[in-house]
Design a protein around this motif. Structure first.
Motif, PDB file in Angstrom:
ATOM      1  N   UNK A   1      -8.933  -0.404   8.476  1.00  0.00           N
ATOM      2  CA  UNK A   1      -7.946  -0.304   7.390  1.00  0.00           C
ATOM      3  C   UNK A   1      -8.639  -0.555   6.052  1.00  0.00           C
ATOM      4  N   UNK A   2      -8.405   0.303   5.068  1.00  0.00           N
ATOM      5  CA  UNK A   2      -9.027   0.083   3.753  1.00  0.00           C
ATOM      6  C   UNK A   2      -8.467  -1.163   3.081  1.00  0.00           C
ATOM      7  N   UNK A   3      -9.345  -1.872   2.346  1.00  0.00           N
ATOM      8  CA  UNK A   3      -8.913  -3.077   1.657  1.00  0.00           C
ATOM      9  C   UNK A   3      -8.205  -2.768   0.357  1.00  0.00           C
ATOM     10  N   UNK A   4      -8.356  -1.517  -0.152  1.00  0.00           N
ATOM     11  CA  UNK A   4      -7.699  -1.126  -1.388  1.00  0.00           C
ATOM     12  C   UNK A   4      -6.963   0.188  -1.161  1.00  0.00           C
ATOM     13  N   UNK A   5      -5.902   0.391  -1.916  1.00  0.00           N
ATOM     14  CA  UNK A   5      -5.133   1.624  -1.820  1.00  0.00           C
ATOM     15  C   UNK A   5      -4.879   2.144  -3.229  1.00  0.00           C
ATOM     16  N   UNK A   6      -4.455   3.403  -3.320  1.00  0.00           N
ATOM     17  CA  UNK A   6      -4.114   3.993  -4.597  1.00  0.00           C
ATOM     18  C   UNK A   6      -2.612   3.874  -4.833  1.00  0.00           C
ATOM     19  N   UNK A   7      -2.254   3.321  -5.972  1.00  0.00           N
ATOM     20  CA  UNK A   7      -0.854   3.240  -6.388  1.00  0.00           C
ATOM     21  C   UNK A   7      -0.761   3.869  -7.767  1.00  0.00           C
ATOM     22  N   UNK A   8      -0.041   4.977  -7.861  1.00  0.00           N
ATOM     23  CA  UNK A   8       0.052   5.725  -9.126  1.00  0.00           C
ATOM     24  C   UNK A   8      -1.332   6.062  -9.665  1.00  0.00           C
ATOM     25  N   UNK A   9      -2.240   6.405  -8.744  1.00  0.00           N
ATOM     26  CA  UNK A   9      -3.578   6.803  -9.141  1.00  0.00           C
ATOM     27  C   UNK A   9      -4.508   5.660  -9.491  1.00  0.00           C
ATOM     28  N   UNK A  10      -4.069   4.424  -9.337  1.00  0.00           N
ATOM     29  CA  UNK A  10      -4.874   3.246  -9.661  1.00  0.00           C
ATOM     30  C   UNK A  10      -5.245   2.508  -8.376  1.00  0.00           C
TER      31      UNK A  10
ATOM     32  N   UNK B   1      -5.701  -0.440  -6.062  1.00  0.00           N
ATOM     33  CA  UNK B   1      -5.077  -1.758  -5.979  1.00  0.00           C
ATOM     34  C   UNK B   1      -5.581  -2.460  -4.720  1.00  0.00           C
ATOM     35  N   UNK B   2      -5.967  -3.725  -4.878  1.00  0.00           N
ATOM     36  CA  UNK B   2      -6.445  -4.507  -3.747  1.00  0.00           C
ATOM     37  C   UNK B   2      -6.433  -5.981  -4.094  1.00  0.00           C
ATOM     38  N   UNK B   3      -7.079  -6.813  -3.283  1.00  0.00           N
ATOM     39  CA  UNK B   3      -7.099  -8.257  -3.555  1.00  0.00           C
ATOM     40  C   UNK B   3      -7.587  -8.542  -4.978  1.00  0.00           C
ATOM     41  N   UNK B   4      -6.818  -9.349  -5.717  1.00  0.00           N
ATOM     42  CA  UNK B   4      -7.160  -9.685  -7.085  1.00  0.00           C
ATOM     43  C   UNK B   4      -6.485  -8.818  -8.123  1.00  0.00           C
TER      44      UNK B   4
END
Length: 472
Positions: free
Chosen positions: A386-395, A397-400
């Protein structure tokens, strides 16, 4: 005004739920003092000394307001219940007759360790409603400091140590008043305020720890209130003529619900945990598990998997933890089976004629028609990392990452709606077995964020319920 010396029988039904409130989160699975989540004690309804409260984001009082319709010369019966912390120190007895503090003391059936116990306290009051006009009544109370010791004996009855039990002085007061409201019916607004009035001042000012404040606190404080003639109005479903008056009630750090049993409205439980009217303990529950949001079947099964050494430590942690271990070890299969998948209320929703029995169900397909993957869904080997970061509205997003909370109306948790437009810090990105993505967050400015982070207790939102902000 008189204090009651016997428990009011009208509280019997409500007291079952009140007991669950009193001990909610008292000791968490795996029920050992050494577990990280049992090192930060007591989060619900804690009224701390007023000198300590302001600098630490906790409260020294709680306020209940609710409407009531007393009849004739009605009497209000009130019962404040809380836990008073008692610090337990373990000492070993040496051959020269001296005692010394130890971190643990091994016995055949348990391992005794230092621990903060909670002793149940009650403050009871019975007062005519007529006496509540104006300033009402004030009932101060004190629980004095106390120290005692208990001998610790081994299996042969020989003394091997002792427990030192010390409680600090706890002081408080209950203020109760009532004011009649204008309207088509005789209705009074009842106000009950519970305060910690301890004069204790931390020796080092704001640097004092929560562990120093807790022995002088009122823990899991809540109220039971009952009328011997008359009724209370529901705060969640009041009659139309009373909606504005109910909306004007000011409840702080507690919430009152009707609690005298289904169909009754003469008893109220004002709880630091938000409940619905007429809350009840599930009839399948065989005993208290004390774990927040407990799921009896899972906890019983997991408790049964503890090693004997872990069970010994749990038994030595607290008498209530020991009772949980014994409950899990002795639970008959038929009792455990009752905990599995209870369904309630379907007939009330669908009607008595909407379900004709098993004959209406489709047949189970034969074995060849059932899809069986080579790797079960629960096996991590069958899933991509599983990726630690994902895209939300093209940005990304992850821990921090910092996000703006925008909970959707489709959410069933009403409390999430109060967090709309608050900023939060993403702690981790979680992926469930169905492919769903969830962001675990802590709300910025939450004084309890460090505690929640330490315990791994986060709030969860889906990606479409947040808006990315510039990373800190």
């Amino acid at each position: 005004m008189t204090t009651t010396t016997e428990r009011d029988s009208r509280f019997d039904t409500a007291r079952h739920v009140a007991d669950a409130v009193l001990f909610e989160g008292y000791v968490l699975y795996p029920y050992r003092a050494s577990a990280a989540k049992n090192r930060l004690r007591w989060q619900f309804g804690v009224l701390v000394p007023p000198a300590w409260a302001p600098a630490h984001g906790e409260h020294a009082h709680q306020r209940t307001e609710i409407l009531m319709e007393p009849r004739g010369e009605a009497t209000l019966h009130l019962e404040l219940r809380f836990l008073h912390g008692r610090r337990r120190t373990v000492q070993r007895l040496y051959e020269d007759g001296t005692y010394a503090d130890v971190g643990e003391l091994h016995l055949p059936d348990r391992i005794l360790v230092p621990w903060d116990e909670g002793t149940e306290e009650r403050v009871e009051l019975a007062v005519p409603v007529a006496a509540l006009a104006g300033e009402g009544v004030v009932l101060p109370f004190t629980r004095p400091a106390h120290e005692e010791s208990e001998p610790v004996l081994d299996g042969s009855g020989r003394a091997v140590g002792r427990l030192l039990l010390r409680s600090e002085e706890a002081e408080g007061r209950v203020r109760v008043s009532a004011a009649e409201l204008d309207g088509p019916y005789r209705v009074l607004k009842l106000t009950a305020v519970v305060e910690n009035t301890s004069a204790w001042t931390p020796a080092d000012g704001d640097g004092a720890t929560r562990e120093e404040a807790l022995p002088r606190s009122l823990v899991a404080a809540h109220l039971l209130m009952g009328l011997d003639a008359g009724s209370f109005l529901s705060m969640t479903d009041p009659p139309e003529w009373a909606r504005d008056a109910v909306a004007a009630c000011d409840n702080r750090h507690t919430w009152p619900v009707l609690a005298g049993g289904e169909g009754r409205s003469d008893v109220v439980l004002s709880s630091p945990i938000i409940l619905e009217d007429h809350p009840a303990i599930a009839p399948e529950s065989a005993g208290a598990m004390y774990d927040a949001l407990e799921i009896d079947e899972i906890l019983a099964l997991r408790t049964a998997t503890l090693t004997e050494e872990e069970k010994r430590e749990a038994r030595g942690t607290d008498a209530r933890a020991a009772a949980v271990i014994e409950l899990a070890d002795s639970m008959p299969p038929e009792v455990l089976e009752r905990l599995h998948g209870a369904v309630r209320g379907l007939r009330e929703v669908t009607g008595p004629d909407s379900f004709d029995g098993p004959s209406t169900l489709t047949e189970v397909p034969d074995g060849e028609a059932v899809f069986r993957p080579e790797t079960p869904w629960w096996d991590p080997a069958g899933a991509d990392p599983a990726p630690e970061r994902i895209l939300v509205d093209g940005v990304s997003v992850g821990p921090g990452s910092r996000v703006l909370l925008r909970p959707g109306l489709r959410r069933t948790d009403a409390q999430d709606l109060f967090l709309r437009d608050r900023t939060a810090l993403v702690e981790t990105v979680l992926h469930d077995v169905d492919g769903g993505v969830h962001l675990a967050v802590t709300v910025e400015g939450d004084p309890g964020a460090d505690i929640r982070r330490e315990q791994g207790r986060f709030l969860y939102f889906q990606p479409d319920e947040v808006a990315p902000l510039e990373d800190a």
